[in-house]
Design a protein around this motif. Sequence first.
Motif, PDB file in Angstrom:
ATOM      1  N   ILE A  79     -21.068  60.390 111.432  1.00 42.73           N
ATOM      2  CA  ILE A  79     -21.464  59.793 112.719  1.00 42.73           C
ATOM      3  C   ILE A  79     -20.872  58.521 113.172  1.00 42.73           C
ATOM      4  O   ILE A  79     -20.372  58.477 114.330  1.00 42.73           O
ATOM      5  CB  ILE A  79     -23.034  59.792 112.602  1.00 42.73           C
ATOM      6  N   SER A  80     -20.353  57.757 112.137  1.00 39.78           N
ATOM      7  CA  SER A  80     -19.764  56.529 112.502  1.00 39.78           C
ATOM      8  C   SER A  80     -18.595  56.644 113.040  1.00 39.78           C
ATOM      9  O   SER A  80     -17.931  55.613 113.721  1.00 39.78           O
ATOM     10  CB  SER A  80     -19.798  55.612 111.055  1.00 39.78           C
ATOM     11  N   VAL A  93     -17.554  59.198 115.235  1.00 35.60           N
ATOM     12  CA  VAL A  93     -17.763  59.724 116.359  1.00 35.60           C
ATOM     13  C   VAL A  93     -17.512  59.100 117.462  1.00 35.60           C
ATOM     14  O   VAL A  93     -17.907  57.691 117.566  1.00 35.60           O
ATOM     15  CB  VAL A  93     -19.167  60.513 116.567  1.00 35.60           C
ATOM     16  N   ASN A  94     -16.626  59.525 118.460  1.00 40.45           N
ATOM     17  CA  ASN A  94     -16.389  58.784 119.765  1.00 40.45           C
ATOM     18  C   ASN A  94     -17.226  59.604 120.790  1.00 40.45           C
ATOM     19  O   ASN A  94     -16.889  60.510 121.281  1.00 40.45           O
ATOM     20  CB  ASN A  94     -15.014  58.907 120.222  1.00 40.45           C
ATOM     21  N   LEU A  95     -18.169  58.616 121.217  1.00 37.81           N
ATOM     22  CA  LEU A  95     -19.216  58.964 122.373  1.00 37.81           C
ATOM     23  C   LEU A  95     -18.402  59.718 123.744  1.00 37.81           C
ATOM     24  O   LEU A  95     -18.769  60.770 124.125  1.00 37.81           O
ATOM     25  CB  LEU A  95     -19.839  57.792 122.740  1.00 37.81           C
ATOM     26  N   ILE A 150     -25.325  65.713 122.966  1.00 36.52           N
ATOM     27  CA  ILE A 150     -25.861  65.974 121.751  1.00 36.52           C
ATOM     28  C   ILE A 150     -26.874  66.778 121.391  1.00 36.52           C
ATOM     29  O   ILE A 150     -28.033  66.707 122.100  1.00 36.52           O
ATOM     30  CB  ILE A 150     -25.997  64.362 121.174  1.00 36.52           C
ATOM     31  N   ASP A 164     -26.435  54.223 112.660  1.00 38.55           N
ATOM     32  CA  ASP A 164     -25.325  54.879 113.646  1.00 38.55           C
ATOM     33  C   ASP A 164     -25.775  56.072 114.383  1.00 38.55           C
ATOM     34  O   ASP A 164     -25.493  55.988 115.768  1.00 38.55           O
ATOM     35  CB  ASP A 164     -24.333  55.507 112.702  1.00 38.55           C
ATOM     36  N   LEU A 165     -26.769  56.657 114.258  1.00 43.65           N
ATOM     37  CA  LEU A 165     -27.259  57.612 114.909  1.00 43.65           C
ATOM     38  C   LEU A 165     -28.060  57.185 115.928  1.00 43.65           C
ATOM     39  O   LEU A 165     -27.921  57.613 117.184  1.00 43.65           O
ATOM     40  CB  LEU A 165     -28.180  58.717 114.135  1.00 43.65           C
ATOM     41  N   ASP A 169     -27.801  54.364 117.508  1.00 44.13           N
ATOM     42  CA  ASP A 169     -26.944  53.605 118.617  1.00 44.13           C
ATOM     43  C   ASP A 169     -26.290  54.868 119.318  1.00 44.13           C
ATOM     44  O   ASP A 169     -26.126  54.549 120.575  1.00 44.13           O
ATOM     45  CB  ASP A 169     -25.908  52.754 117.994  1.00 44.13           C
ATOM     46  N   LEU A 170     -25.916  55.928 118.605  1.00 41.30           N
ATOM     47  CA  LEU A 170     -25.090  56.964 119.336  1.00 41.30           C
ATOM     48  C   LEU A 170     -26.132  57.728 120.330  1.00 41.30           C
ATOM     49  O   LEU A 170     -25.963  57.824 121.331  1.00 41.30           O
ATOM     50  CB  LEU A 170     -24.796  57.782 118.355  1.00 41.30           C
ATOM     51  N   GLY A 203     -26.745  55.315 123.136  1.00 39.92           N
ATOM     52  CA  GLY A 203     -25.437  55.643 124.001  1.00 39.92           C
ATOM     53  C   GLY A 203     -25.429  56.676 124.957  1.00 39.92           C
ATOM     54  O   GLY A 203     -24.926  56.658 126.092  1.00 39.92           O
ATOM     55  N   PHE A 204     -25.720  57.976 124.460  1.00 40.26           N
ATOM     56  CA  PHE A 204     -25.610  59.166 124.897  1.00 40.26           C
ATOM     57  C   PHE A 204     -26.666  58.910 126.200  1.00 40.26           C
ATOM     58  O   PHE A 204     -26.152  59.514 127.564  1.00 40.26           O
ATOM     59  CB  PHE A 204     -26.084  60.312 124.224  1.00 40.26           C
TER      60      PHE A 204
END
Length: 234
Positions: A91-92, A94-96, A102, A119-120, A122-123, A126-127
């Motif tokens: 996951i770290s 991955v580029n959003l 997701i 990391d998840l 934050d992702l 972000g999504f």
Amino acid sequence: MAATKKILVIVTNVGEYEKVGMRTGLWLGELTHFWDVAEQAGIPMDIASPLGGKIPLDPESLSHEVLAELGTEKRYRDRKFMDLLEDTKKISEVNLEDYDAIYLTGGHGVMFDFPQSRDLEDLMAGFYESDRIVSTVCHGGTGLLNVTLGNGDPLVKGKRVTGFSWPEEELADRADAVPYNLQEELQKLGADYRMADRPFEPYVVEDGRLITGQNPGSARGVAEAVVRRLTAVA
């Protein structure tokens, strides 16, 4: 939002429970049923996990009866497809910006690593905050538990959501094995938790860009909802 029309699928790295000796992992059908729908719609997907690498499969999801349901066996026999689970990206890494949506799969393994992955978290935030689609199915909803938005509120606060219910946990004979009650934890965060009239009945809840499914049988419905929204964005 860039119109990449691409979905990031998240799976677990955990293959066993902490309190009991039973094995667990990804519930394969929650990946394959979603994949079937999105692939048919022409939407490409990538698979990632908290640690990357090889993904364990819940042995119960590989029983003959379960594999025969909704075409899972066809995917299980597909060497090219199954090899996608041999070396997933972290996951770290991955580029959003590469994705429009997701999707968090389930299987009991996610209860142990999804809520522990910063990391998840934050992702996912972000999504959601960049107007992308956030979707989960079954225990994949555990990946929502520690996601906080920029205003300090939990992502699920005041949102209509679903996820594997406690009655289903009891019927699956896992109440003594799981580390917490997903249904209860979502409600504690202020989520408007909803569930089907009958356990294990397919059930999908949409609240804007947040799409959640209650149980394994809901993966296809979640995929259909995600595809509809991606198409509407076009």
